[in-house]
Design an enzyme around this catalytic site. Structure first.
Site, PDB file in Angstrom:
ATOM      1  N   HIS A 330       0.799  -1.220   0.000  1.00 42.25           N
ATOM      2  CA  HIS A 330       0.000   0.000   0.000  1.00 42.25           C
ATOM      3  C   HIS A 330       0.835   1.274   0.000  1.00 42.25           C
ATOM      4  CE1 HIS A 330      -4.171  -1.437   0.513  1.00 42.25           C
ATOM      5  NE2 HIS A 330      -3.648  -2.435   1.197  1.00 42.25           N
ATOM      6  N   LYS A 518      -9.494  13.217   3.777  1.00 42.20           N
ATOM      7  CA  LYS A 518      -8.559  12.095   3.800  1.00 42.20           C
ATOM      8  C   LYS A 518      -7.662  12.252   5.026  1.00 42.20           C
ATOM      9  CE  LYS A 518      -7.295  13.216  -0.349  1.00 42.20           C
ATOM     10  NZ  LYS A 518      -7.463  11.912  -0.988  1.00 42.20           N
ATOM     11  N   ARG A 519      -6.886  11.241   5.308  1.00 41.32           N
ATOM     12  CA  ARG A 519      -5.935  11.312   6.415  1.00 41.32           C
ATOM     13  C   ARG A 519      -4.995  12.497   6.221  1.00 41.32           C
ATOM     14  NH1 ARG A 519      -1.003   8.454   6.751  1.00 41.32           N
ATOM     15  NH2 ARG A 519      -1.575   7.391   4.827  1.00 41.32           N
ATOM     16  N   LYS A 524      -0.181  14.173   1.112  1.00 39.95           N
ATOM     17  CA  LYS A 524      -1.526  14.408   0.595  1.00 39.95           C
ATOM     18  C   LYS A 524      -1.781  15.898   0.342  1.00 39.95           C
ATOM     19  CE  LYS A 524      -3.285  10.228   2.828  1.00 39.95           C
ATOM     20  NZ  LYS A 524      -3.758   9.421   1.669  1.00 39.95           N
ATOM     21  N   THR A 626      -9.090   5.929  -2.396  1.00 40.12           N
ATOM     22  CA  THR A 626     -10.453   5.448  -2.650  1.00 40.12           C
ATOM     23  C   THR A 626     -11.473   6.563  -2.441  1.00 40.12           C
ATOM     24  OG1 THR A 626     -10.577   4.601  -0.382  1.00 40.12           O
ATOM     25  CG2 THR A 626     -10.002   3.027  -2.121  1.00 40.12           C
ATOM     26  N   LYS A 630     -15.207   7.482  -4.363  1.00 42.31           N
ATOM     27  CA  LYS A 630     -16.488   7.768  -3.703  1.00 42.31           C
ATOM     28  C   LYS A 630     -17.050   9.099  -4.178  1.00 42.31           C
ATOM     29  CE  LYS A 630     -14.491   5.299   0.132  1.00 42.31           C
ATOM     30  NZ  LYS A 630     -13.581   5.458   1.281  1.00 42.31           N
TER      31      LYS A 630
END
Length: 788
Positions: A330, A518-519, A524, A626, A630
């Site tokens: 991952h 998101k985290r 990110k 992911t 969504k």
């Protein structure tokens, strides 16, 4: 299907005389859960029996971010309407259960993926079971104090657990050096859609071996008994305890070994009961390792197979393990590949450590036999520099290794696991992640689901998401697009009302909803998003940006409690929000909101309301993502980089229907070796103006020095990374240009609605049903089973 009257009767019986009108939501939830669980019990047992007598797969994961079960279970059982009517006739509302806690037994995408996979396997009638840990406290609850993240424990079971069954008869013992604990399983049903198949998620709870009669008059015995209870229960107490200390690392390794050892005992016991032998274990079993956390199960399976009661040699046991295990990677970041100190492993798990050394010896022998260059073999060693390298064990001891997006898998082959790919190219596969459309469309967006079902003439898209492709024919149908826009507006109004109630903040549902959820992690690039908002802010102030369509920027994220920079970014975004809000001109155009305690249930509301999906990680850093899927499925356009599954989203829905910016992976390979962020900062006034808000008093960190540390990390780097190693400043102007282009396009509502609609129509590839069917056929070799 359960009837309304049966639901009413079951709920009343389970309330044990409590009047439904005076019952708490938790009591109503427990009663409904007991009623449903009793109804599904026969099919659940039949499904588990079918699994145990078929070739089956088991999914080992430290995280299962299942979220709130009640509404999803009613949806897939097709009894939502019956439940609503039963509650209404009892004088209450099913919506009262909105206060029920999420089962937040995961940290982010990895855990949510695991939950989606089990959902898909059950719907496809595939014999897949999950194994993990029943954490007493899930991912912490987050609140903000002066813009700073604060954490409190998430005691998600304090009102009971309506959707789990304790299986005392299947408890096993797990042994560490100097300590033995009981592992007690709790089973959670995973209900398939439009099928009688019910999968199983078995979560282990750690308990002391003995139940003590605490003798208050014998202080020594009392203290010893209390200590044993605490030490045992600590193992399943908290999701991801801090590993900054030796004791913290030890507890994390204990957690991993605890659930792996217990799960393997369970699997071997059931296999023996079904077949009378373990000789055919590899013919009947596949185990998927969800990242490196469960990799300790490789030497543990070998150890268990070599026990006297099983009697296998090391060679035979390890040969079986190499057929049984499969590994999902991952991460593309080498530093994120898990390693354990040899002394820690040997101290805690001496027998397992001995097996690891034997595997290492076999590995070196095999490398020489294959003629692998000595230098390359040394780079690949499983035990090196006093550390056990779990990803290396995973690749060596597994039949397959897979990435989770096309670009991610290629990066694994080309760099992260290049040496391994050269030796074992046949083992590498790609399995692009997916999401379950049951939760992430049917449940969270019933209004849109109803429109799609009406236009298609059936709701078969719930199990065949590719059916949405047929709806492309409506992309230029004004009447359909207007209905879609009305639904989107409804979801925005619902979210605005929820935020007003939960956060005490008013947002304009007529504005663009631009969402990054998101985290919280530097790669990110939530900080890049904040910088872009400041860029717009200053542009509107000085007139270099003439005007924009009103936009609400929504953030949802949790930072790991010890991640100082991530927490600083959260604080900075709050400061940006305050700055914008205080300006009478700009606040008419821009609103910034950071929602608190982002979780699965909050995500369900956010994805349905989004217009723009922010997927802005540095190219080459996000394995897949992911959340992007969504948001796409609910009609948001992607504003993002060529990274992870964004690339495949654009391939499916068209780049013209999304907003892509920034340097690509191959470009960054050329840029980064000579990239000078200070030079760019010095030469570009607009970038400098934005970045200097970290130190010039525009934004205040409360005297912590954290903003200054962020500033220097971008311009001078740190001992562990180069300046601006995630290329925020380099991508900033490209990002702002894409954001402004998206903002401008939104003014043509029909044209923008067409982009949104085409994203929905082309989301079929991103169903976790497709992903799981691929695993089943090309990795696990399992077939659907029938439950009569």
């Amino acid at each position: 299907m359960m009837k309304k009257e049966a639901l009413k009767t079951g709920i009343l019986n389970a309330l044990h005389g409590v009047d439904p009108k005076t019952a708490t939501p938790q009591q109503l939830h427990q009663a409904l859960g007991e009623t449903v669980m009793e109804a599904i019990a026969p099919d659940w047992k039949k499904s588990m029996d079918a699994h145990e007598h078929s070739r089956r797969a088991c999914y080992f994961s430290m995280e299962f971010l299942v979220g709130r079960a009640v509404y999803n279970n009613l949806l897939v059982l097709d009894v939502m309407q019956e439940a609503e009517e039963a509650f209404a006739e009892l004088g209450v509302s099913l919506s009262d259960l909105e206060v029920i806690e999420d089962a937040a037994l995961g940290n982010g995408g990895l855990g949510r993926l695991a939950a989606c996979f089990l959902d898909s396997a059950a719907t496809l009638d595939l014999p897949l079971d999950g194994y993990g840990i029943r954490y007493k406290y899930g991912l912490f609850k987050q609140y903000f104090e002066d813009g700073c993240q604060k954490e409190v424990p998430d005691d998600w079971m304090r009102y009971g657990d309506a959707w789990s069954v304790r299986r005392e008869e299947d408890a096993v013992l797990v042994e560490f050096a100097g300590q033995t604990v009981r592992a007690v399983p709790y089973d959670m049903p995973v209900i398939g859609c439009k099928t009688k198949h019910i999968g199983n998620l078995r979560l282990w709870q750690a308990e002391p071996v003995h139940t003590f009669d605490f003798d208050l008059f014998n202080q020594q015995k009392y203290l010893e008994a209390a200590a044993e209870t605490v030490y045992a229960e600590d193992i399943s107490r908290v999701l991801y305890p801090s590993d900054d200390t030796w004791e913290g690392k030890k507890l994390r390794l204990k957690q991993q070994y605890f659930f792996c050892a217990a799960s393997l005992q369970d699997i071997l016991k059931k296999h023996k009961a079904a077949y009378g032998t373990l000789d055919n274990l590899a013919d009947k079993l596949a185990i998927q390792l969800n990242d490196t956390h469960p990799v300790i199960s490789v030497p543990e399976l070998v150890r268990q197979l070599m026990l006297p009661e099983n009697g296998y040699t090391f060679e035979r046991a390890f040969g079986m393990a190499r057929q049984i295990f499969h590994y999902t990677n991952h991460t593309v970041m080498p530093e994120a590949l898990e390693k354990w100190d040899c002394n820690l492993v040997q101290q805690l798990l001496p027998a397992v450590y001995d097996i690891i050394l034997r595997i290492e010896e076999q590995f070196m022998t095999e490398m020489y036999q294959k003629g692998v260059d000595k230098a390359q073999a040394n780079r690949m060693k499983l035990v090196q520099d006093g550390m056990v390298h779990m990803a290396r064990i995973a690749v060596y001891a597994s039949a397959h290794t897979n990435g989770v997006a096309a670009i991610h898998t290629e990066i694994l082959k080309d760099s992260v696991l290049k040496d391994w790919y050269q030796v074992y190219p046949e083992r590498f596969q790609n399995k692009t992640n997916g999401i379950t459309q049951r939760r992430w469309l049917a449940l969270c967006n019933p209004e849109l689901s109803g429109l799609l079902t009406e236009l298609l003439g059936s709701d078969d898209w719930k199990i065949h998401l590719d059916d949405l492709k047929q709806l492309e024919r409506y992309a230029d149908d004004t009447a359909v697009l207007e209905r879609f826009l009305a639904i989107k507006q409804t979801k925005k109004e619902q979210l605005a009302a929820y935020i007003a109630e939960k956060e005490g903040v008013q947002i304009d549902p007529q504005s663009i909803f631009d969402i990054q959820i998101k985290r919280l992690h530097e790669y990110k690039r939530q900080l890049l998003n904040a910088f872009s908002i400041l860029y717009l802010y200053f542009g509107l102030k000085d007139g270099s940006i003439a005007d924009i369509t009103p936009v609400t920027f929504l953030f949802g994220a949790k930072s790991a409690p010890g991640y100082r920079r991530a927490k600083a970014i959260i604080k900075f975004i709050h400061e940006v929000a305050k700055l914008v809000e205080a300006d009478p001109l700009v606040s008419q155009k821009i609103k910034v909101v950071f929602v608190s305690n982002y979780n699965v249930s909050y995500a369900e509301k956010l994805v349905a309301a989004a217009d723009v999906s922010e997927q802005i990680s540095t190219a080459g850093t996000e394995a897949s993502g992911t959340g992007n899927m969504k948001l796409m499925l609910n009609g948001a356009v992607t504003l993002g980089t060529y990274d992870g599954a964004n690339i495949e989203i654009v391939e499916e829905a068209g780049e013209e229907n999304n907003y892509i910016f920034g340097a690509k992976v191959e470009e960054l390979e050329q840029i980064m070796p000579t990239y000078d962020s200070r030079k760019l900062f010095s030469e570009n006034e607009k970038i400098r103006r934005v970045v200097e808000t970290l130190i010039d008093g525009t934004c205040c960190d409360g005297g912590s020095g954290d903003f200054r540390e962020l500033y220097y990390s971008l311009l001078d780097g740190a001992s562990w990374h180069a300046p601006d190693n995630y290329y925020l400043l380099g991508d900033l102007e490209s990002y702002v240009a894409a954001k402004l282009r998206c903002n401008g396009d939104y003014t043509d509502r029909m044209a923008f609605a067409k982009k949104q609609w085409l994203n929905i129509c082309n989301a079929g590839k991103f169903s976790s049903d497709r992903t799981i069917a691929d695993y089943a056929e090309n990795i696990w070799n399992i077939q659907a089973v029938t439950v009569d």
